[in-house]
Design a protein around this motif. Sequence first.
Motif, short mmCIF file in Angstrom:
data_model
loop_
_atom_site.label_atom_id
_atom_site.label_comp_id
_atom_site.label_asym_id
_atom_site.label_seq_id
_atom_site.Cartn_x
_atom_site.Cartn_y
_atom_site.Cartn_z
N VAL A 27 0.85 -1.18 0.00
CA VAL A 27 0.00 0.00 0.00
C VAL A 27 0.89 1.24 0.00
CG1 VAL A 27 -1.76 1.31 1.24
CG2 VAL A 27 -1.86 -1.19 1.20
N LEU A 28 0.64 2.13 -0.94
CA LEU A 28 1.45 3.34 -1.10
C LEU A 28 0.67 4.57 -0.63
CD1 LEU A 28 2.64 2.67 -4.76
CD2 LEU A 28 3.92 2.15 -2.67
N TYR A 29 1.40 5.50 -0.07
CA TYR A 29 0.84 6.83 0.18
C TYR A 29 1.98 7.84 0.15
CZ TYR A 29 -1.83 10.74 1.95
OH TYR A 29 -2.44 11.96 2.07
N ASP A 35 -2.14 2.34 -4.60
CA ASP A 35 -1.69 3.69 -4.26
C ASP A 35 -2.84 4.55 -3.77
OD1 ASP A 35 -0.35 6.05 -4.01
OD2 ASP A 35 0.19 6.25 -6.12
N ASN A 36 -2.78 4.94 -2.49
CA ASN A 36 -3.79 5.82 -1.89
C ASN A 36 -3.45 7.30 -2.01
OD1 ASN A 36 -5.62 3.88 -0.98
ND2 ASN A 36 -4.63 3.64 1.01
N SER A 37 -2.38 7.63 -2.71
CA SER A 37 -1.93 9.02 -2.80
C SER A 37 -2.93 9.89 -3.57
CB SER A 37 -0.58 9.08 -3.52
OG SER A 37 0.37 8.25 -2.89
N GLU A 52 1.54 10.11 -9.01
CA GLU A 52 2.96 10.36 -9.18
C GLU A 52 3.78 9.07 -9.22
OE1 GLU A 52 6.62 12.62 -6.76
OE2 GLU A 52 4.60 12.56 -5.93
N LEU A 53 3.27 8.03 -8.55
CA LEU A 53 4.01 6.78 -8.47
C LEU A 53 3.59 5.77 -9.53
CD1 LEU A 53 4.03 6.49 -4.58
CD2 LEU A 53 6.04 6.68 -6.05
N PHE A 85 7.45 -2.35 -12.11
CA PHE A 85 7.85 -3.42 -11.19
C PHE A 85 6.70 -4.37 -10.82
CE2 PHE A 85 10.49 0.33 -10.34
CZ PHE A 85 11.76 -0.20 -10.55
N GLY A 86 5.48 -4.02 -11.18
CA GLY A 86 4.35 -4.88 -10.83
C GLY A 86 3.04 -4.25 -11.25
N THR A 87 1.96 -4.76 -10.70
CA THR A 87 0.64 -4.21 -10.97
C THR A 87 0.45 -2.94 -10.14
OG1 THR A 87 -0.25 -6.43 -11.35
CG2 THR A 87 -1.83 -4.68 -10.89
N TYR A 88 0.00 -1.88 -10.79
CA TYR A 88 -0.18 -0.61 -10.10
C TYR A 88 -1.63 -0.17 -10.24
CZ TYR A 88 0.03 4.43 -9.14
OH TYR A 88 -0.21 5.69 -8.65
N ARG A 89 -2.24 0.18 -9.09
CA ARG A 89 -3.59 0.72 -9.10
C ARG A 89 -3.62 1.98 -8.26
NH1 ARG A 89 -9.38 -2.01 -7.14
NH2 ARG A 89 -10.60 -0.11 -7.41
N HIS A 90 -4.16 3.04 -8.82
CA HIS A 90 -4.25 4.31 -8.11
C HIS A 90 -5.69 4.56 -7.69
CE1 HIS A 90 -4.44 8.92 -8.15
NE2 HIS A 90 -3.82 8.57 -7.06
N ASP A 91 -5.87 4.85 -6.40
CA ASP A 91 -7.22 5.11 -5.87
C ASP A 91 -7.14 6.36 -4.99
OD1 ASP A 91 -9.71 5.17 -4.77
OD2 ASP A 91 -9.71 3.09 -4.07
N PRO A 92 -7.35 7.55 -5.55
CA PRO A 92 -7.19 8.79 -4.79
C PRO A 92 -8.23 9.00 -3.71
CG PRO A 92 -8.13 9.25 -6.94
CD PRO A 92 -7.76 7.79 -6.94
#
Length: 263
Positions: A13-15, A44-46, A50-51, A57-64
């Motif tokens: 989990v990213l932020y 990504d919770n950011s 930006e990320l 490197f893998g599966t990326y999902r952005h959820d603002p």
Amino acid sequence: MTDQSLNLTICVVLYRSAEISRRFAGEISASLQGYSDWEIIFYDNSPTDELADLATFGTYRHDPRNLGFSFANNQAILSARYTNIALINPDVFGFSADFWDRLARQALGRSDVRFVKLLNEDGSHQDCVGEVSSLSRAWRSPVDYASLTTEQPIGMGIMAFMLTTREIFARVGLLDCDYPLYAEDMDWCFRANRSGIAVLYDPTFVLTHLGGASANDRWATYQSLRRKYAAEQVFIDKHYRGLEWLGMRALNKIKPAIRAPRT
């Protein structure tokens, strides 16, 4: 070691914390080269994407919407392709081919929950495992986890690194989204232990956890503590009744005053 199967999904989990997150993605991906059957899911919770370059490197999902650490991890867990599931914070370092090799031989595929030894950035032992909040814990002598060298059952660990399986999540359930940031790990481990699943601390695996990178971007230390106590209140109301509930509520009320910064 060539093309060894890990059968492993890593949920991250990213932020914000872009620099640390990119460093993490590069290190962990490099350490996994030569292994097969693994994936990294970045959720990504950011506020911004930006990320998004971490898709390399893998599966990326952005959820603002930032619906919380628990919600984000749950989405990644539900998307997992592999049997073994590791929840890892993006401020954890020290991964190497040897780490994964030993993990494959000693820990993967077991029907338990496993936490590892975490060090602070200066090399000191990090307070990362222990017992869930209870009145009895206040009267027991604390365990010196820093001195342990062998595996030991525990009440809970922080989810900076947690290894288990998809089957265990099916038995225990997902992370409880009533916890916006803190105490979700305590709640989940409490439910796992209650279900008869071994929750273990294995100090033979050692990583470095910078700790609180995203929280420190938003709150001062005392504010973070207040949020932790608020989350602990949710845990108390969910899992305790009667006199123990009353005692735990009273103890939780006075904690912020005890830990308040002096002026």
